[in-house]
Design a protein around this motif. Structure first.
Motif, short mmCIF file in Angstrom:
data_model
loop_
_atom_site.label_atom_id
_atom_site.label_comp_id
_atom_site.label_asym_id
_atom_site.label_seq_id
_atom_site.Cartn_x
_atom_site.Cartn_y
_atom_site.Cartn_z
N UNK A 150 0.83 -1.22 0.00
CA UNK A 150 0.00 0.00 0.00
C UNK A 150 0.86 1.26 0.00
N UNK A 151 1.95 1.24 0.76
CA UNK A 151 2.84 2.41 0.79
C UNK A 151 3.49 2.64 -0.58
N UNK A 152 3.90 1.55 -1.21
CA UNK A 152 4.52 1.68 -2.54
C UNK A 152 3.53 2.26 -3.53
N UNK A 153 2.28 1.83 -3.46
CA UNK A 153 1.27 2.34 -4.38
C UNK A 153 0.98 3.82 -4.12
N UNK A 154 0.97 4.21 -2.83
CA UNK A 154 0.77 5.64 -2.51
C UNK A 154 1.94 6.48 -3.05
N UNK A 155 3.15 5.94 -2.86
CA UNK A 155 4.33 6.68 -3.36
C UNK A 155 4.29 6.80 -4.88
N UNK A 156 3.83 5.71 -5.54
CA UNK A 156 3.73 5.77 -7.00
C UNK A 156 2.81 6.89 -7.46
N UNK A 157 1.64 6.98 -6.83
CA UNK A 157 0.69 8.02 -7.21
C UNK A 157 1.26 9.42 -6.92
N UNK A 158 1.95 9.58 -5.79
CA UNK A 158 2.54 10.88 -5.47
C UNK A 158 3.64 11.25 -6.47
N UNK A 159 4.46 10.26 -6.83
CA UNK A 159 5.54 10.54 -7.79
C UNK A 159 4.97 10.91 -9.15
N UNK A 160 3.94 10.20 -9.59
CA UNK A 160 3.33 10.53 -10.89
C UNK A 160 2.74 11.95 -10.87
N UNK A 161 2.07 12.30 -9.76
CA UNK A 161 1.49 13.65 -9.65
C UNK A 161 2.60 14.70 -9.60
N UNK A 162 3.65 14.42 -8.82
CA UNK A 162 4.75 15.39 -8.73
C UNK A 162 5.48 15.53 -10.06
N UNK A 163 5.64 14.41 -10.78
CA UNK A 163 6.30 14.46 -12.09
C UNK A 163 5.49 15.30 -13.07
N UNK A 164 4.19 15.13 -13.05
CA UNK A 164 3.33 15.93 -13.93
C UNK A 164 3.44 17.42 -13.59
N UNK A 165 3.46 17.71 -12.28
CA UNK A 165 3.56 19.11 -11.86
C UNK A 165 4.91 19.71 -12.25
N UNK A 166 6.00 18.97 -12.00
CA UNK A 166 7.32 19.52 -12.30
C UNK A 166 7.53 19.70 -13.80
N UNK A 167 6.97 18.80 -14.61
CA UNK A 167 7.08 18.97 -16.06
C UNK A 167 6.34 20.21 -16.52
N UNK A 168 5.16 20.48 -15.93
CA UNK A 168 4.42 21.69 -16.29
C UNK A 168 5.21 22.94 -15.89
N UNK A 169 5.79 22.93 -14.68
CA UNK A 169 6.57 24.09 -14.23
C UNK A 169 7.81 24.30 -15.10
N UNK A 170 8.47 23.21 -15.50
CA UNK A 170 9.66 23.34 -16.34
C UNK A 170 9.30 23.91 -17.71
N UNK A 171 8.22 23.46 -18.29
CA UNK A 171 7.83 23.98 -19.60
C UNK A 171 7.37 25.44 -19.50
N UNK A 172 6.74 25.80 -18.40
CA UNK A 172 6.38 27.22 -18.20
C UNK A 172 7.63 28.09 -18.08
N UNK A 173 8.63 27.59 -17.32
CA UNK A 173 9.89 28.33 -17.19
C UNK A 173 10.61 28.42 -18.53
N UNK A 174 10.53 27.36 -19.34
CA UNK A 174 11.16 27.39 -20.67
C UNK A 174 10.50 28.44 -21.56
N UNK A 175 9.17 28.54 -21.50
CA UNK A 175 8.46 29.54 -22.31
C UNK A 175 8.83 30.95 -21.89
#
Length: 294
Positions: A150-175
């Protein structure tokens, strides 16, 4: 075999344009230097004729030659000034192109980081899913193993959400990096020039020698070949000794064409040996009739 010509980048285009403008300015400068040298020779010749009392025809021909060379020099000066403006624009465009190229490189690097994260996310998701499956596959599952899964699955969901957020922030900074910032400085309006008050009891004349005189407590000094307002009390003696002449005199017109109105000339020094004291000249003129009467 067909060869395709490589398309130039904006930086290369501005660099080539700047080199062409600089080469053009060098050629124009050399031609202007020759024209100004010829103009100076014509001025000297016209001045020599005017001082020697040459005829009107000779002065007209000398002025015509000088005007022809002067017109050529004026045209070349305008061309050099226009070329300087074009060089400034080319340098500004090159600077902006270089800055844009650097911004694009930085933005590309930021976008590359975002793309690398996006490419790594599926592999992470597959690894996390495999880890959960390995824990929950057996029939005899312990409570500790279940909590771990259960902990691994929670971490997976958090990492996927954080990865999506960081990619959006990086592309905004690039623009934002690619767009850059432009600051426009507002120039203050120039102050209006104040005209000096008009002089009274004066006569506009043209000086043929450097002159000095006193006006109250102030000592006035004027360079030769200068248009100035002379007190009318000093005018007769100055005209009699040919230190000045009227503006409509023929020789004055030639000298003004050679030397100009003289407004930009510096004031002569007090110890200049060529300086003519008009006050002393006027006193000598007053003493001379008295000596004749005696």
């Amino acid at each position: 075999m067909v060869f395709f010509k490589r398309e130039l980048s904006p930086v290369e285009i501005f660099e080539r344009a700047l080199r062409d403008k600089q080469a053009t300015r060098q050629r124009l400068t050399e031609r202007l230097r020759s024209a100004e040298q010829a103009l100076e020779e014509k001025r000297v010749a016209a001045e020599r004729l005017a001082k020697a009392g040459a005829s009107n025809g000779q002065l007209d021909r000398a002025e015509a030659k000088m005007q022809s060379v002067e017109l050529k020099a004026k045209t070349l000066r305008a061309a050099v000034a226009e070329c300087d403006e074009q060089i400034i624009l080319a340098e500004r465009g090159l600077s902006e192109a270089v800055a844009q190229r650097d911004r694009d490189r930085a933005a590309n690097e930021i976008e590359a980081v975002a793309a690398a994260i996006e490419q790594a996310v599926p592999r992470f998701e597959i690894g996390a899913a495999a880890l959960v499956d390995a824990v929950t596959r057996g029939r005899a599952v312990l409570n500790e193993a279940s909590r771990f899964a259960a902990d691994v699955d929670d971490i997976r969901r958090e990492v996927l959400s954080a990865a999506e957020l960081i990619c959006w922030e990086l592309r905004t900074a690039a623009s934002r990096t690619r767009a850059g910032n432009i600051n426009v400085a507002l120039l203050a309006p120039p102050e209006a020039a104040q005209l000096p008050p008009p002089e009274t009891d004066r006569q506009m004349i043209y000086t043929l020698n450097p002159l000095t005189w006193r006006e109250g407590e102030e000592v006035k000094r004027v360079a030769a070949f200068t248009m100035t307002a002379l007190p009318k009390a000093l005018l007769p003696s100055a005209l009699a000794h040919q230190h000045v002449d009227y503006l409509n005199a023929r020789r004055v017109q030639t000298l003004m064409h050679v030397h100009g109105s003289g407004q930009q000339q510096s004031e002569p020094m007090p110890d200049d040996p060529a300086l003519i004291d008009l006050d002393a000249l006027g006193m000598q003129a007053e003493e001379s009739p008295q000596a004749d009467v005696a």
